[in-house]
Design an enzyme around this catalytic site. Structure first.
Site, PDB file in Angstrom:
ATOM      1  N   LYS A  97      51.642  28.592  38.092  1.00 35.74           N
ATOM      2  CA  LYS A  97      51.441  29.945  38.620  1.00 35.74           C
ATOM      3  C   LYS A  97      50.339  29.930  39.672  1.00 35.74           C
ATOM      4  O   LYS A  97      49.155  29.829  39.356  1.00 35.74           O
ATOM      5  CB  LYS A  97      51.053  30.938  37.518  1.00 35.74           C
ATOM      6  CG  LYS A  97      51.221  32.369  38.034  1.00 35.74           C
ATOM      7  CD  LYS A  97      50.429  33.408  37.278  1.00 35.74           C
ATOM      8  CE  LYS A  97      49.024  33.565  37.756  1.00 35.74           C
ATOM      9  NZ  LYS A  97      48.864  34.027  39.147  1.00 35.74           N
ATOM     10  N   GLU A 115      38.368  24.786  34.415  1.00 34.94           N
ATOM     11  CA  GLU A 115      37.479  24.506  35.546  1.00 34.94           C
ATOM     12  C   GLU A 115      37.058  25.862  36.076  1.00 34.94           C
ATOM     13  O   GLU A 115      37.864  26.566  36.683  1.00 34.94           O
ATOM     14  CB  GLU A 115      38.249  23.692  36.582  1.00 34.94           C
ATOM     15  CG  GLU A 115      37.362  22.767  37.375  1.00 34.94           C
ATOM     16  CD  GLU A 115      36.866  23.420  38.641  1.00 34.94           C
ATOM     17  OE1 GLU A 115      35.876  24.186  38.543  1.00 34.94           O
ATOM     18  OE2 GLU A 115      37.452  23.187  39.694  1.00 34.94           O
ATOM     19  N   CYS A 149      34.108  26.667  43.908  1.00 35.02           N
ATOM     20  CA  CYS A 149      33.453  26.665  42.598  1.00 35.02           C
ATOM     21  C   CYS A 149      32.171  25.851  42.676  1.00 35.02           C
ATOM     22  O   CYS A 149      31.257  26.045  41.897  1.00 35.02           O
ATOM     23  CB  CYS A 149      34.390  26.110  41.542  1.00 35.02           C
ATOM     24  SG  CYS A 149      35.171  24.583  42.046  1.00 35.02           S
ATOM     25  N   GLU A 185      27.606  34.390  40.178  1.00 34.70           N
ATOM     26  CA  GLU A 185      28.397  33.667  41.170  1.00 34.70           C
ATOM     27  C   GLU A 185      28.819  34.676  42.237  1.00 34.70           C
ATOM     28  O   GLU A 185      29.384  35.721  41.924  1.00 34.70           O
ATOM     29  CB  GLU A 185      29.629  33.046  40.513  1.00 34.70           C
ATOM     30  CG  GLU A 185      30.487  32.277  41.497  1.00 34.70           C
ATOM     31  CD  GLU A 185      31.610  31.480  40.835  1.00 34.70           C
ATOM     32  OE1 GLU A 185      32.337  32.064  40.006  1.00 34.70           O
ATOM     33  OE2 GLU A 185      31.756  30.287  41.153  1.00 34.70           O
TER      34      GLU A 185
HETATM   35  P1  NAI Z   1      40.719  34.993  38.470  1.00 36.15           P
HETATM   36  O1  NAI Z   1      40.074  34.096  37.473  1.00 36.15           O
HETATM   37  O2  NAI Z   1      41.123  36.366  38.059  1.00 36.15           O
HETATM   38  O3  NAI Z   1      42.045  34.258  39.062  1.00 36.15           O
HETATM   39  C1  NAI Z   1      42.369  32.895  38.956  1.00 36.15           C
HETATM   40  C2  NAI Z   1      43.798  32.727  38.471  1.00 36.15           C
HETATM   41  O4  NAI Z   1      43.921  33.264  37.153  1.00 36.15           O
HETATM   42  C3  NAI Z   1      44.842  33.462  39.309  1.00 36.15           C
HETATM   43  O5  NAI Z   1      46.019  32.698  39.358  1.00 36.15           O
HETATM   44  C4  NAI Z   1      45.070  34.733  38.506  1.00 36.15           C
HETATM   45  O6  NAI Z   1      46.343  35.301  38.739  1.00 36.15           O
HETATM   46  C5  NAI Z   1      44.978  34.203  37.091  1.00 36.15           C
HETATM   47  N1  NAI Z   1      44.661  35.232  36.086  1.00 36.15           N
HETATM   48  C6  NAI Z   1      43.951  36.373  36.241  1.00 36.15           C
HETATM   49  N2  NAI Z   1      43.892  37.056  35.083  1.00 36.15           N
HETATM   50  C7  NAI Z   1      44.581  36.334  34.171  1.00 36.15           C
HETATM   51  C8  NAI Z   1      44.872  36.511  32.783  1.00 36.15           C
HETATM   52  N3  NAI Z   1      44.445  37.565  32.107  1.00 36.15           N
HETATM   53  N4  NAI Z   1      45.583  35.543  32.149  1.00 36.15           N
HETATM   54  C9  NAI Z   1      46.012  34.443  32.806  1.00 36.15           C
HETATM   55  N5  NAI Z   1      45.783  34.244  34.121  1.00 36.15           N
HETATM   56  C10 NAI Z   1      45.061  35.164  34.796  1.00 36.15           C
HETATM   57  O7  NAI Z   1      39.769  35.066  39.718  1.00 36.15           O
HETATM   58  P2  NAI Z   1      39.725  36.235  40.831  1.00 36.15           P
HETATM   59  O8  NAI Z   1      39.780  37.573  40.196  1.00 36.15           O
HETATM   60  O9  NAI Z   1      40.741  35.925  41.839  1.00 36.15           O
HETATM   61  O10 NAI Z   1      38.270  35.985  41.435  1.00 36.15           O
HETATM   62  C11 NAI Z   1      37.133  36.557  40.777  1.00 36.15           C
HETATM   63  C12 NAI Z   1      36.003  35.581  40.739  1.00 36.15           C
HETATM   64  O11 NAI Z   1      36.362  34.427  39.982  1.00 36.15           O
HETATM   65  C13 NAI Z   1      35.572  35.023  42.080  1.00 36.15           C
HETATM   66  O12 NAI Z   1      34.745  35.900  42.763  1.00 36.15           O
HETATM   67  C14 NAI Z   1      34.871  33.770  41.651  1.00 36.15           C
HETATM   68  O13 NAI Z   1      33.581  34.082  41.209  1.00 36.15           O
HETATM   69  C15 NAI Z   1      35.690  33.279  40.473  1.00 36.15           C
HETATM   70  N6  NAI Z   1      36.677  32.256  40.880  1.00 36.15           N
HETATM   71  C16 NAI Z   1      36.371  30.934  40.680  1.00 36.15           C
HETATM   72  C17 NAI Z   1      37.232  29.958  41.138  1.00 36.15           C
HETATM   73  C18 NAI Z   1      36.918  28.509  40.971  1.00 36.15           C
HETATM   74  O14 NAI Z   1      37.325  27.710  41.804  1.00 36.15           O
HETATM   75  N7  NAI Z   1      36.249  28.123  39.913  1.00 36.15           N
HETATM   76  C19 NAI Z   1      38.452  30.279  41.851  1.00 36.15           C
HETATM   77  C20 NAI Z   1      38.720  31.696  41.954  1.00 36.15           C
HETATM   78  C21 NAI Z   1      37.837  32.622  41.488  1.00 36.15           C
END
Ligand code: NAI
Ligand code: MG
Length: 501
Positions: free
Chosen positions: A198, A273, A307, A404
């Protein structure tokens, strides 16, 4: 929101972007979502729609899991390791041949500068398929000289085999759309698993296109299923699915926690991660020019949406004023704009939501009294641009020092001693990466030893390789991607006993 006139891109990409709806890829075929719903993906540099994408949900995840389960027993499961290697190498070759088009696609969908997509995301994605393309023939077990205390003198042949885990669910973020997909798919496939991938709703296109390329390279239908959709629907369905044996996740710590909880239903294995608030420590004896470049690579690469962002820069006091002035001056000179232009060094943030989130943290920084030295505002006009932003004299308890930010915003702190800086560097819930800059080799290794992080860079920043492990400690997650470690993530060990008595 207006629909984009197709930009001047690679002819293959033009054809791909002209599709009316980008469908789910299930069992080797493009299909509409069971609900018939779609969502729009947008070019963040212009705010214009790039395309409509089928919105996967629980029913589609069910279909994808069924296809993946069937494929596990089908031609994929019957392939020899050498045959799987050939397929993975073909993937690498095809991707390399289409690197320009894939780089343009990620720039359009994510906003990242094309120069970064071409020098980073694409070559690394290709390298991952090459590196893991070499693994299938090298995934071996052991023989163990066993002694059974309750059966003295007995002889056994005891050996282990590493088997695929089964159906893997991969939930990935939007910051490196193709690269995150490649980083998961390459080892998952090398180990003989099948997968439901996904991509993030902000950047679903390159994963879908990669899915088609995999089929072309000879990955049998059903082995890789790509189901774009929203997190709380498609993502949550994967996390709790009873037919998925393992979930690999990259994203926010908050969502990571939800996925771990959901995994309990069928005890699926998980690797996480997650976020970071990584320290980048500059001692006064460092090569200051190199350190300044390291600060930039640490915080401004990919608009700070990494990240591993070096978002807390600690500078030893004698070097502080001069380095801070240099960083602020250079930040103001970064060329920002539409990433398709090869001269552009910084693009927009991925979405309006992320832009607003980062801006609200910048406002917190100002109101809590950090010294704004550069940037600090959105760029006017279309797209979700934020000026490269530098805060000096930040205090450890300010919001911008703790949360973050995930944007081009750096916090600079002076420090006076090694013990002090290590303590402050470690006083965060996160522990993904850390960096140390010094010419003193002892100081560097002692600091590397004491820093609580999964990756430590000495006199460099943002270096990664397919062969080197990647992952964090504390609330940055657990498990390691890349290198031989990912083989452990995607296999399980079976112990076999043969009675020789
Ligand atoms: P997110 O953690 O919501 O999204 C990442 C992935 O998880 C996406 O594919 C999303 O569709 C999926 N996701 C979201 N809610 C879910 C759920 N309940 N169950 C299963 N999958 C789910 O991150 P978002 O909202 O895009 O970004 C918010 C913050 O997260 C950013 O500002 C940053 O701080 C952090 N982040 C960290 C990343 C990293 O590389 N470690 C990458 C993206 C975001
Ligand atoms: Mg979210």
């Amino acid at each position: 929101m207006t629909t984009a006139s197709l930009p001047d891109v690679h002819p293959l990409l033009k054809e791909f972007l002209a599709r009316k709806v980008h469908k789910l890829l299930i069992d080797g075929k493009p299909v509409d979502a069971a609900s018939g719903k779609t969502f729009e993906t947008v070019n963040p540099a212009t705010g214009e729609a790039l395309g409509a994408v089928a919105a996967g949900d629980a029913a589609d995840v069910d279909a994808a899991v069924a296809a993946a389960r069937k494929a596990l027993e089908g031609p994929w499961g019957k392939m020899t390791p050498a045959e799987r290697e050939k397929v993975l190498h073909k993937v690498a070759d095809l991707l390399e041949a289409r690197a320009e088009a894939f780089a343009q696609l990620d720039t359009l969908d994510n906003g990242k500068p094309i120069r970064e997509a071409k020098s980073g995301d694409l070559p690394l994605s290709v390298a991952l398929f090459r590196y893991y393309g070499g693994w299938p023939t090298k995934i071996t077990g052991d023989t163990t000289p066993v002694s059974v205390p309750y059966y003295p003198g007995a002889k056994f042949l005891q050996y282990t085999v590493r088997e695929p885990i089964g159906v893997v669910g991969a939930i990935i973020p939007w910051n490196f759309p193709l690269l995150m997909a490649a980083e998961r798919l390459a080892p998952i496939l090398a180990c003989g698993n099948t997968v439901v991938l996904k991509p993030a709703e902000q950047t679903p296109l390159s994963a879908l296109w990669l899915g088609e390329l995999l089929l072309e390279a000879g990955v049998p239908a059903g082995v890789v299923n790509v189901v774009p959709g929203l997190g709380p629907t498609a993502g949550a369905a994967i996390a709790k699915h009873m037919g998925i044996d393992k979930v690999t996740f990259t994203g926010s710590t908050e969502v990571g926690r939800e996925i771990v909880k959901a995994s309990a239903g069928n005890m699926k294995r998980v690797t996480m991660e997650l976020g970071g608030k990584s320290p980048n420590i500059i001692f006064a004896d460092a090569d200051m020019e190199a350190a300044a470049r390291g600060i930039f690579a640490g915080i401004f690469y990919n608009q700070g949406q990494t990240c591993s962002a070096g978002s807390r820069v600690f500078i030893e006091r004698p070097a502080y004023d001069k380095l801070v002035a240099a960083v602020a001056d250079r930040a103001g000179k970064i060329k920002q704009g539409n990433g398709l232009d090869p001269k552009i060094a910084m693009g927009p943030l991925v979405s309006k939501e992320q832009r607003d989130r980062v801006l609200s943290l910048v406002e917190k920084g100002k109101s809590e009294g950090a010294k704004l030295l550069a940037g600090g505002a959105a760029q006017p006009g279309a797209g979700w641009f934020i000026q490269p932003t530098v805060f000096g004299d930040v205090k450890d308890d300010m919001t911008i020092a703790r949360e973050e930010i995930f944007g081009p915003v750096v916090c600079l702190f002076p420090f006076d001693s090694v013990d002090e800086v290590i303590d402050r560097a470690n006083s965060t819930d996160y522990g993904l990466v850390a960096a140390v800059w010094t010419k003193d080799i002892k100081k560097a290794h002692l600091a590397a030893n004491r820093l609580k992080a999964g990756v430590v860079w000495i006199n460099c920043y943002q270096f990664v390789d397919a062969a080197a492990p990647w992952g964090g400690v504390k609330q940055s997650g657990y498990g390691r991607e890349k290198g031989p470690y990912a083989i452990e993530n995607y296999t399980s060990v079976k112990s076999v006993w043969v009675d020789l008595n």
